[in-house]
Design a protein around this motif. Sequence first.
Motif, PDB file in Angstrom:
ATOM      1  N   ARG A  16     -24.356 -30.477   7.284  1.00 24.90           N
ATOM      2  CA  ARG A  16     -24.967 -29.236   7.755  1.00 24.90           C
ATOM      3  C   ARG A  16     -25.387 -28.360   6.579  1.00 24.90           C
ATOM      4  O   ARG A  16     -26.489 -27.802   6.562  1.00 24.90           O
ATOM      5  CB  ARG A  16     -23.993 -28.484   8.658  1.00 24.90           C
ATOM      6  N   ARG A  17     -24.518 -28.259   5.582  1.00 20.77           N
ATOM      7  CA  ARG A  17     -24.849 -27.448   4.406  1.00 20.77           C
ATOM      8  C   ARG A  17     -26.011 -28.038   3.627  1.00 20.77           C
ATOM      9  O   ARG A  17     -26.891 -27.306   3.159  1.00 20.77           O
ATOM     10  CB  ARG A  17     -23.628 -27.299   3.508  1.00 20.77           C
ATOM     11  N   LEU A  18     -26.031 -29.366   3.470  1.00 26.00           N
ATOM     12  CA  LEU A  18     -27.129 -30.003   2.745  1.00 26.00           C
ATOM     13  C   LEU A  18     -28.464 -29.825   3.470  1.00 26.00           C
ATOM     14  O   LEU A  18     -29.477 -29.499   2.851  1.00 26.00           O
ATOM     15  CB  LEU A  18     -26.837 -31.487   2.547  1.00 26.00           C
ATOM     16  N   VAL A  19     -28.457 -30.021   4.771  1.00 25.27           N
ATOM     17  CA  VAL A  19     -29.699 -29.883   5.541  1.00 25.27           C
ATOM     18  C   VAL A  19     -30.172 -28.431   5.525  1.00 25.27           C
ATOM     19  O   VAL A  19     -31.365 -28.165   5.345  1.00 25.27           O
ATOM     20  CB  VAL A  19     -29.501 -30.401   6.983  1.00 25.27           C
ATOM     21  N   ASN A  20     -29.258 -27.482   5.670  1.00 26.36           N
ATOM     22  CA  ASN A  20     -29.647 -26.077   5.646  1.00 26.36           C
ATOM     23  C   ASN A  20     -30.239 -25.683   4.297  1.00 26.36           C
ATOM     24  O   ASN A  20     -31.242 -24.973   4.236  1.00 26.36           O
ATOM     25  CB  ASN A  20     -28.456 -25.178   5.976  1.00 26.36           C
ATOM     26  N   SER A  21     -29.636 -26.142   3.215  1.00 24.79           N
ATOM     27  CA  SER A  21     -30.183 -25.796   1.903  1.00 24.79           C
ATOM     28  C   SER A  21     -31.544 -26.453   1.697  1.00 24.79           C
ATOM     29  O   SER A  21     -32.453 -25.851   1.117  1.00 24.79           O
ATOM     30  CB  SER A  21     -29.213 -26.192   0.792  1.00 24.79           C
ATOM     31  N   GLY A  22     -31.715 -27.680   2.177  1.00 20.28           N
ATOM     32  CA  GLY A  22     -33.013 -28.343   2.064  1.00 20.28           C
ATOM     33  C   GLY A  22     -34.088 -27.635   2.870  1.00 20.28           C
ATOM     34  O   GLY A  22     -35.225 -27.475   2.405  1.00 20.28           O
ATOM     35  N   VAL A  23     -33.759 -27.204   4.062  1.00 14.24           N
ATOM     36  CA  VAL A  23     -34.725 -26.476   4.892  1.00 14.24           C
ATOM     37  C   VAL A  23     -35.094 -25.146   4.237  1.00 14.24           C
ATOM     38  O   VAL A  23     -36.266 -24.767   4.184  1.00 14.24           O
ATOM     39  CB  VAL A  23     -34.167 -26.265   6.317  1.00 14.24           C
ATOM     40  N   PHE A  27     -38.870 -24.056   3.038  1.00 13.29           N
ATOM     41  CA  PHE A  27     -39.571 -22.850   3.481  1.00 13.29           C
ATOM     42  C   PHE A  27     -39.948 -21.970   2.287  1.00 13.29           C
ATOM     43  O   PHE A  27     -41.019 -21.366   2.275  1.00 13.29           O
ATOM     44  CB  PHE A  27     -38.721 -22.058   4.470  1.00 13.29           C
ATOM     45  N   ASP A  28     -39.081 -21.895   1.293  1.00 10.45           N
ATOM     46  CA  ASP A  28     -39.409 -21.114   0.100  1.00 10.45           C
ATOM     47  C   ASP A  28     -40.609 -21.707  -0.622  1.00 10.45           C
ATOM     48  O   ASP A  28     -41.504 -20.984  -1.071  1.00 10.45           O
ATOM     49  CB  ASP A  28     -38.207 -21.046  -0.849  1.00 10.45           C
ATOM     50  N   MET A  29     -40.653 -23.027  -0.739  1.00 15.99           N
ATOM     51  CA  MET A  29     -41.794 -23.668  -1.396  1.00 15.99           C
ATOM     52  C   MET A  29     -43.063 -23.483  -0.574  1.00 15.99           C
ATOM     53  O   MET A  29     -44.134 -23.251  -1.131  1.00 15.99           O
ATOM     54  CB  MET A  29     -41.508 -25.150  -1.607  1.00 15.99           C
ATOM     55  N   ALA A  30     -42.965 -23.587   0.736  1.00 20.69           N
ATOM     56  CA  ALA A  30     -44.141 -23.412   1.585  1.00 20.69           C
ATOM     57  C   ALA A  30     -44.647 -21.975   1.520  1.00 20.69           C
ATOM     58  O   ALA A  30     -45.849 -21.738   1.619  1.00 20.69           O
ATOM     59  CB  ALA A  30     -43.805 -23.784   3.029  1.00 20.69           C
TER      60      ALA A  30
END
Length: 58
Positions: A16-23, A27-30
């Motif tokens: 959950r933590r890995l997926v949340n940080s990736g998302v 979004f920051d890059m987008a």
Amino acid sequence: MNANQIINMIVRQVMRRLVNSGVNKGFDMAARVGRKANQPSPRQDDSDAGHGNSNNRG
């Protein structure tokens, strides 16, 4: 609780933590796409909003 349930719980928390940080990073890059490197973010760019200087036609 047996060992299998504890391991599954820990793996779910880590995933959950890995997926949340990736998302969040995605979004920051987008949000940065289409902006110049040293241009401020839109939240910082509204510092003179409401003062009538935004549409200066001369």
